[in-house]
Design a protein around this motif. Structure first.
Motif, short mmCIF file in Angstrom:
data_model
loop_
_atom_site.label_atom_id
_atom_site.label_comp_id
_atom_site.label_asym_id
_atom_site.label_seq_id
_atom_site.Cartn_x
_atom_site.Cartn_y
_atom_site.Cartn_z
N ALA A 89 -1.37 8.80 -0.07
CA ALA A 89 -1.55 7.29 -0.48
C ALA A 89 -0.40 6.85 -1.11
O ALA A 89 0.02 5.37 -0.87
CB ALA A 89 -2.87 7.33 -1.58
N LEU A 90 0.35 7.38 -1.99
CA LEU A 90 1.40 6.88 -2.62
C LEU A 90 2.60 6.64 -1.70
O LEU A 90 3.19 5.86 -1.75
CB LEU A 90 1.88 8.11 -3.45
CG LEU A 90 2.98 7.88 -4.42
CD1 LEU A 90 2.80 6.41 -5.36
CD2 LEU A 90 3.28 8.66 -5.47
N LYS A 91 2.60 7.62 -0.51
CA LYS A 91 3.71 7.47 0.42
C LYS A 91 3.53 6.23 1.27
O LYS A 91 4.35 5.54 1.41
CB LYS A 91 3.68 8.86 1.42
CG LYS A 91 4.75 8.54 2.40
CD LYS A 91 4.92 10.05 2.93
CE LYS A 91 5.88 10.00 4.04
NZ LYS A 91 5.76 11.24 5.08
N LYS A 92 2.11 5.95 1.43
CA LYS A 92 1.92 4.85 2.19
C LYS A 92 1.94 3.59 1.35
O LYS A 92 2.88 2.45 1.96
CB LYS A 92 0.32 4.80 2.64
CG LYS A 92 0.00 3.74 3.38
CD LYS A 92 -1.46 3.93 3.83
CE LYS A 92 -2.18 2.77 4.73
NZ LYS A 92 -3.46 3.09 5.04
N GLU A 93 1.69 3.41 0.10
CA GLU A 93 2.20 2.42 -0.83
C GLU A 93 3.64 2.32 -1.00
O GLU A 93 4.09 1.09 -0.75
CB GLU A 93 1.72 2.71 -2.08
CG GLU A 93 1.77 1.49 -2.96
CD GLU A 93 1.07 1.73 -4.64
OE1 GLU A 93 1.16 0.74 -5.25
OE2 GLU A 93 0.58 2.80 -4.70
N ILE A 94 4.67 3.14 -1.25
CA ILE A 94 6.04 3.37 -1.01
C ILE A 94 6.46 2.42 0.12
O ILE A 94 7.53 1.80 0.02
CB ILE A 94 6.51 4.57 -1.28
CG1 ILE A 94 6.05 4.90 -2.88
CG2 ILE A 94 8.01 4.61 -1.08
CD1 ILE A 94 6.43 6.40 -3.05
N ILE A 95 6.10 2.92 1.40
CA ILE A 95 6.69 2.33 2.58
C ILE A 95 6.21 0.96 2.51
O ILE A 95 7.17 0.10 3.04
CB ILE A 95 6.13 3.25 3.62
CG1 ILE A 95 6.58 4.45 3.66
CG2 ILE A 95 6.38 2.45 4.80
CD1 ILE A 95 5.89 5.52 4.79
N ALA A 96 5.12 0.49 2.22
CA ALA A 96 4.51 -0.70 2.07
C ALA A 96 5.38 -1.53 1.17
O ALA A 96 5.86 -2.80 1.56
CB ALA A 96 3.07 -1.10 1.77
N VAL A 97 5.74 -1.22 0.00
CA VAL A 97 6.59 -1.95 -1.08
C VAL A 97 7.89 -2.05 -0.47
O VAL A 97 8.75 -3.02 -0.42
CB VAL A 97 6.51 -1.09 -2.40
CG1 VAL A 97 7.38 -1.66 -3.35
CG2 VAL A 97 5.07 -1.18 -2.96
#
Length: 119
Positions: free
Chosen positions: A98-106
Motif C-alpha cells: 500500500a505504501l509503495k503504491k502511494e509513493i508511486i502515485a505521489v
C-alpha cells in the motif's frame, strides 16, 4: 483465548517473543527501550504472557540480585510465535505494498505538477 491475550497488541506480542527468544537475559528496561513502550507496559505484557503460558520467568540462582530474571519461551510460546510471525509478515507486506503504491502515485503527481510548473 485468555482475557489478557486480547489486551496485548499483536505486534508487541510478536516482538516480545522474538526478542526474548534471541536474548532470554534481556531486562524489562532493555525490552522497553527496544519496543519503544513504557517499562510498566513491558511488565504488564510479560505478566500476561506468563499467565497464558507463552513464557516462563526464572531467577538466576547464583546472583545476589534476586530481581534479575531470564525469560524462556515455552513450547506453547514457540507455536504462538510461529503464528504471530506469519500474521506479522502478512500485515507488514500489505502495508508495504500500500505504501509503495502511494509513493508511486505521489511521485507521478509530483512529476506532472513539476512539468506543468516549468511550462
Amino acid at each position: 483465548m485468555s482475557k489478557s491475550l486480547k489486551k496485548i497488541d499483536p505486534d508487541v506480542h510478536f516482538r516480545v517473543l522474538n526478542l526474548l527468544e534471541d536474548d532470554p537475559n534481556m531486562t524489562q528496561r532493555k525490552l522497553a527501550e527496544k519496543l519503544g513502550i513504557s517499562l510498566g507496559g513491558v511488565n504488564y505484557c510479560l505478566k500476561c504472557l506468563i499467565d497464558i503460558g507463552h513464557i516462563k520467568a526464572a531467577n538466576f540462582k547464583k546472583t545476589p540480585d534476586k530481581s534479575v530474571y531470564f525469560y524462556l519461551l515455552t513450547p506453547q510460546g514457540v507455536k504462538e510465535k510461529v503464528k504471530l510471525t506469519a500474521s506479522f509478515l502478512k500485515r507488514k507486506m500489505s502495508e508495504y505494498h500500500a505504501l509503495k503504491k502511494e509513493i508511486i502515485a505521489v511521485q507521478s503527481k509530483a512529476k506532472r505538477d513539476y512539468s506543468d510548473f516549468r511550462e
